[in-house]
Design a protein around this motif. Structure first.
Motif, PDB file in Angstrom:
ATOM      1  N   UNK A  29     -17.587 -27.684 -28.621  1.00 13.15           N
ATOM      2  CA  UNK A  29     -17.448 -29.077 -28.193  1.00 13.15           C
ATOM      3  C   UNK A  29     -15.982 -29.500 -28.211  1.00 13.15           C
ATOM      4  N   UNK A  30     -15.246 -29.064 -29.231  1.00 13.25           N
ATOM      5  CA  UNK A  30     -13.811 -29.371 -29.286  1.00 13.25           C
ATOM      6  C   UNK A  30     -13.076 -28.755 -28.096  1.00 13.25           C
ATOM      7  N   UNK A  31     -13.427 -27.526 -27.754  1.00 22.75           N
ATOM      8  CA  UNK A  31     -12.788 -26.857 -26.616  1.00 22.75           C
ATOM      9  C   UNK A  31     -13.141 -27.558 -25.302  1.00 22.75           C
ATOM     10  N   UNK A  32     -14.403 -27.937 -25.146  1.00 20.87           N
ATOM     11  CA  UNK A  32     -14.820 -28.663 -23.947  1.00 20.87           C
ATOM     12  C   UNK A  32     -14.072 -29.981 -23.828  1.00 20.87           C
ATOM     13  N   UNK A  33     -13.941 -30.694 -24.934  1.00 14.79           N
ATOM     14  CA  UNK A  33     -13.202 -31.966 -24.940  1.00 14.79           C
ATOM     15  C   UNK A  33     -11.755 -31.748 -24.507  1.00 14.79           C
ATOM     16  N   UNK A  35     -10.563 -29.325 -22.649  1.00 15.72           N
ATOM     17  CA  UNK A  35     -10.552 -28.994 -21.218  1.00 15.72           C
ATOM     18  C   UNK A  35     -10.711 -30.253 -20.373  1.00 15.72           C
ATOM     19  N   UNK A  36     -11.643 -31.112 -20.754  1.00 20.56           N
ATOM     20  CA  UNK A  36     -11.877 -32.336 -19.980  1.00 20.56           C
ATOM     21  C   UNK A  36     -10.683 -33.282 -20.044  1.00 20.56           C
ATOM     22  N   UNK A  37     -10.051 -33.386 -21.212  1.00 14.49           N
ATOM     23  CA  UNK A  37      -8.877 -34.248 -21.330  1.00 14.49           C
ATOM     24  C   UNK A  37      -7.702 -33.730 -20.500  1.00 14.49           C
ATOM     25  N   UNK A  38      -7.619 -32.423 -20.333  1.00 14.32           N
ATOM     26  CA  UNK A  38      -6.535 -31.829 -19.552  1.00 14.32           C
ATOM     27  C   UNK A  38      -6.819 -31.835 -18.056  1.00 14.32           C
ATOM     28  N   UNK A  39      -8.056 -32.136 -17.671  1.00 21.15           N
ATOM     29  CA  UNK A  39      -8.459 -32.088 -16.266  1.00 21.15           C
ATOM     30  C   UNK A  39      -9.194 -33.360 -15.878  1.00 21.15           C
ATOM     31  N   UNK A  40      -8.482 -34.464 -15.921  1.00 18.12           N
ATOM     32  CA  UNK A  40      -9.100 -35.774 -15.642  1.00 18.12           C
ATOM     33  C   UNK A  40      -9.707 -35.841 -14.234  1.00 18.12           C
TER      34      UNK A  40
END
Length: 52
Positions: A29-33, A35-40
């Motif tokens: 979940x931390x990794x997914x978060x 990734x999502x923060x880096x790819x708005x």
């Protein structure tokens, strides 16, 4: 948080507890978060009515 997301999260956590994989889930979940923060733009795409 909407009700569907809350239910999904609770179910996912329950499965992780049953399988003794809470630490692994937390890391994923931390990794997914991250990734999502880096790819708005990806988040915008997911919210697009055309995709839904």
């Amino acid at each position: 948080m909407n009700e569907v997301a809350s239910r999904y999260g609770s179910a996912l956590f329950s499965i992780a507890v049953d399988r003794k994989q809470v630490t692994e889930l937390q890391l994923e979940v931390k990794e997914l978060r991250k990734i999502l923060l880096e790819n708005r733009d990806f988040i915008i795409l997911l919210g697009n009515d055309f995709v839904n």
